[in-house]
Design an enzyme around this catalytic site. Structure first.
Site, PDB file in Angstrom:
ATOM      1  N   ASP A 142      83.300  17.392  39.438  1.00 21.16           N
ATOM      2  CA  ASP A 142      84.202  17.036  38.347  1.00 21.16           C
ATOM      3  C   ASP A 142      84.812  18.239  37.644  1.00 21.16           C
ATOM      4  O   ASP A 142      85.203  18.166  36.482  1.00 21.16           O
ATOM      5  CB  ASP A 142      83.452  16.178  37.323  1.00 21.16           C
ATOM      6  CG  ASP A 142      82.107  16.777  36.933  1.00 21.16           C
ATOM      7  OD1 ASP A 142      81.935  18.000  37.043  1.00 21.16           O
ATOM      8  OD2 ASP A 142      81.223  16.006  36.505  1.00 21.16           O
TER       9      ASP A 142
ATOM     10  N   GLU B 279      79.778  13.885  45.474  1.00 17.77           N
ATOM     11  CA  GLU B 279      79.234  13.596  44.135  1.00 17.77           C
ATOM     12  C   GLU B 279      80.212  12.733  43.333  1.00 17.77           C
ATOM     13  O   GLU B 279      80.552  13.003  42.187  1.00 17.77           O
ATOM     14  CB  GLU B 279      78.883  14.872  43.362  1.00 17.77           C
ATOM     15  CG  GLU B 279      77.938  14.610  42.202  1.00 17.77           C
ATOM     16  CD  GLU B 279      77.628  15.840  41.378  1.00 17.77           C
ATOM     17  OE1 GLU B 279      76.494  16.325  41.463  1.00 17.77           O
ATOM     18  OE2 GLU B 279      78.522  16.318  40.646  1.00 17.77           O
TER      19      GLU B 279
ATOM     20  N   GLU C 236      85.228  16.936  32.154  1.00 18.64           N
ATOM     21  CA  GLU C 236      84.699  16.413  33.418  1.00 18.64           C
ATOM     22  C   GLU C 236      84.918  14.915  33.615  1.00 18.64           C
ATOM     23  O   GLU C 236      85.179  14.468  34.726  1.00 18.64           O
ATOM     24  CB  GLU C 236      83.208  16.738  33.522  1.00 18.64           C
ATOM     25  CG  GLU C 236      82.899  18.205  33.782  1.00 18.64           C
ATOM     26  CD  GLU C 236      82.706  18.999  32.511  1.00 18.64           C
ATOM     27  OE1 GLU C 236      82.116  20.081  32.583  1.00 18.64           O
ATOM     28  OE2 GLU C 236      83.170  18.546  31.437  1.00 18.64           O
TER      29      GLU C 236
ATOM     30  N   HIS D 225      75.728  25.198  26.731  1.00 23.06           N
ATOM     31  CA  HIS D 225      77.092  25.674  26.942  1.00 23.06           C
ATOM     32  C   HIS D 225      78.164  24.633  26.654  1.00 23.06           C
ATOM     33  O   HIS D 225      79.337  24.965  26.573  1.00 23.06           O
ATOM     34  CB  HIS D 225      77.271  26.109  28.401  1.00 23.06           C
ATOM     35  CG  HIS D 225      77.353  24.954  29.352  1.00 23.06           C
ATOM     36  ND1 HIS D 225      76.239  24.294  29.819  1.00 23.06           N
ATOM     37  CD2 HIS D 225      78.414  24.305  29.897  1.00 23.06           C
ATOM     38  CE1 HIS D 225      76.607  23.306  30.607  1.00 23.06           C
ATOM     39  NE2 HIS D 225      77.923  23.289  30.672  1.00 23.06           N
TER      40      HIS D 225
ATOM     41  N   ARG E  25      81.147  22.221  25.882  1.00 20.54           N
ATOM     42  CA  ARG E  25      82.292  22.343  24.987  1.00 20.54           C
ATOM     43  C   ARG E  25      82.189  21.409  23.787  1.00 20.54           C
ATOM     44  O   ARG E  25      82.554  21.768  22.671  1.00 20.54           O
ATOM     45  CB  ARG E  25      83.596  22.024  25.729  1.00 20.54           C
ATOM     46  CG  ARG E  25      84.070  23.083  26.695  1.00 20.54           C
ATOM     47  CD  ARG E  25      85.275  22.584  27.485  1.00 20.54           C
ATOM     48  NE  ARG E  25      85.709  23.555  28.466  1.00 20.54           N
ATOM     49  CZ  ARG E  25      86.741  24.372  28.296  1.00 20.54           C
ATOM     50  NH1 ARG E  25      87.436  24.323  27.186  1.00 20.54           N
ATOM     51  NH2 ARG E  25      87.082  25.222  29.237  1.00 20.54           N
TER      52      ARG E  25
ATOM     53  N   HIS F 132      74.779  31.922  28.001  1.00 20.17           N
ATOM     54  CA  HIS F 132      76.072  31.612  28.591  1.00 20.17           C
ATOM     55  C   HIS F 132      77.056  32.733  28.256  1.00 20.17           C
ATOM     56  O   HIS F 132      77.041  33.276  27.139  1.00 20.17           O
ATOM     57  CB  HIS F 132      76.578  30.282  28.034  1.00 20.17           C
ATOM     58  CG  HIS F 132      77.753  29.734  28.756  1.00 20.17           C
ATOM     59  ND1 HIS F 132      79.036  30.151  28.520  1.00 20.17           N
ATOM     60  CD2 HIS F 132      77.829  28.802  29.722  1.00 20.17           C
ATOM     61  CE1 HIS F 132      79.867  29.493  29.308  1.00 20.17           C
ATOM     62  NE2 HIS F 132      79.158  28.669  30.049  1.00 20.17           N
TER      63      HIS F 132
END
Length: 419
Positions: free
Chosen positions: A96, A118, A132, A209, A211, A242
């Protein structure tokens, strides 16, 4: 031999594609062409070095502070002439990422069929995870063959109107890659972890990490880690940081100079697999680690409010804790001190794979192209009777044939480790 262009650009994609590339190289049915966008650069190269992958084409699109729009445009502009030149029989994309979506779109524009590895993960919230959720939904619309990692993912695709005959449940190739990496016991490679295997102290492995957690959510995570380190002096908190400056600015001021918090740079995948295997408990917002942790018998506390990977919640090997500081601390304390609660989550039941997903993937593509028989589907995950994504812990099919391929498509900012 059929020509299959394998397209990816990030570290997570590379990890999950590596077993497939190896299986394709062994297969007499395919001549794979590895094309990387390098949406991630150094992190991607680390995975290639570990698995011995050499790209046939490298678009090298990474730029400083690249936006999602920048990535999309560069992937399409880079892939389009390659597709015209190579004319593959199909393009394989994974997951994604923006590379996966843009790669599928470029293939569609060139009337090259798309295979989506996937496929079928869903939260039904277009902004969680961002971007995603929309990337994978758009990839579904562009794909001709959908390789779902679990039966739950397959059911999501069927609810979206995807033809059952175009879906195969393969298991997740990340388990193939994880088993390979753990067996090799790669060195940690970081001086701060040199003594990790020589101590009996319990290790809390943390990654953060996402967003949607930038800002107050990340600050809360940093505060929770500081609280845990101070109240559990015998606990070692290991945090591979990260690279995104937004994440570091939120977390670092709250955890720097605390003695039992070990900060590292992002670790190569082999070293990180060893670290996961060493950990007592994992605290993460990563999608991939939600799949990998159960494969190693490690309880996973997920710092998100909703997940597209509910199978581990139903199996009892993971738990959603969100980003609330007090709630994170409470749940970590519970698993550190309640042996029965820990044992219930640490049972090594992995609903995501059995280490043979790559071979199923290659056989599924071969069957779709009319080259071989269909694979037996992976069926470890029980179907979700309620449907949709899981937003809280829950209590713990049918095989479909595939049509032969009939030609072209039939119808219907800063570096980030995970988008």
């Amino acid at each position: 031999m059929k020509r299959l262009m394998v397209v990816y650009g990030t570290r997570p994609e590379a990890i999950k594609m590596a077993p497939v590339i190896e299986a394709l190289d062994r297969s007499p049915m395919f001549r794979p062409t590895v094309t990387v966008t390098a949406q991630h650069r150094g992190l991607l190269d680390q995975v290639h070095a570990l698995f011995g992958i050499r790209a046939d084409h490298d678009l090298d699109i990474l730029s400083e502070r690249q936006s999602l729009a920048d990535i999309t445009v560069r992937v399409i502009e880079g892939l389009s002439p390659l597709l015209r030149c190579e004319r593959p029989d199909a393009v394989l994309v994974q997951g994604d990422t923006t590379t996966a979506f843009a790669g599928a779109l470029a293939a569609f524009y060139s009337q090259v069929p798309v295979v989506h590895l996937e496929a079928g993960l869903r939260t039904d919230d277009r902004y969680a995870p961002f971007p995603e959720e929309i990337n994978r939904r758009l990839a579904t619309q562009l794909a001709s063959l959908h390789l779902a990692p679990t039966r739950h993912a397959r059911d999501n695709l069927l609810r979206d109107g995807v033809l059952p005959s175009s879906v195969v449940v393969t298991g997740n190739t990340v388990i193939d890659a994880l088993r390979w990496a753990v067996e090799r016991a790669t060195h940690y490679g970081d001086p701060g972890l040199a003594d990790l295997d020589d101590t009996t102290r319990r290790v809390l492995l943390v990654t953060a990490h996402r967003r949607e957690s930038w800002g107050s959510g990340m600050e809360s995570i940093g505060g929770a880690l500081a609280d845990l380190a101070r109240t559990e002096p015998d606990l070692l908190v290991v945090l591979p940081l990260h690279p995104n400056p937004v994440v570091r600015a939120a977390i670092l001021p709250r955890v720097a100079h605390i003695g039992n918090i070990r900060l590292t740079e992002p670790l190569p995948y082999g070293a990180f697999a060893r670290l996961m295997n060493r950990a007592h408990l994992i605290l993460t917002d990563s999608g991939g680690i939600q799949e990998e942790g159960p494969g190693l018998g490690k309880p996973v506390l997920v710092m998100r409010d909703i997940t597209e990977r509910p199978e581990a919640l139903r199996a009892g090997t993971s738990l959603l804790v969100g980003t609330d500081r007090e709630h994170i601390v409470k749940e970590v304390h519970r698993l550190l001190h309640d042996r029965e609660a820990y044992a219930a989550m640490a049972k090594a039941v992995n609903p995501y794979g059995d280490g043979r997903a790559a071979d199923r993937t290659v056989r599924a593509i071969g069957h779709w192209m009319g080259l071989c028989g269909r694979p037996a589907e992976f069926g470890a995950a029980a179907p979700d009777p309620a449907g949709g994504a899981a937003s809280a812990p829950e209590a713990a099919g049918v095989e479909h044939g595939l049509p032969a391929q009939g030609g072209p498509v039939d119808a219907a900012e800063g570096v980030v480790v995970h988008e």
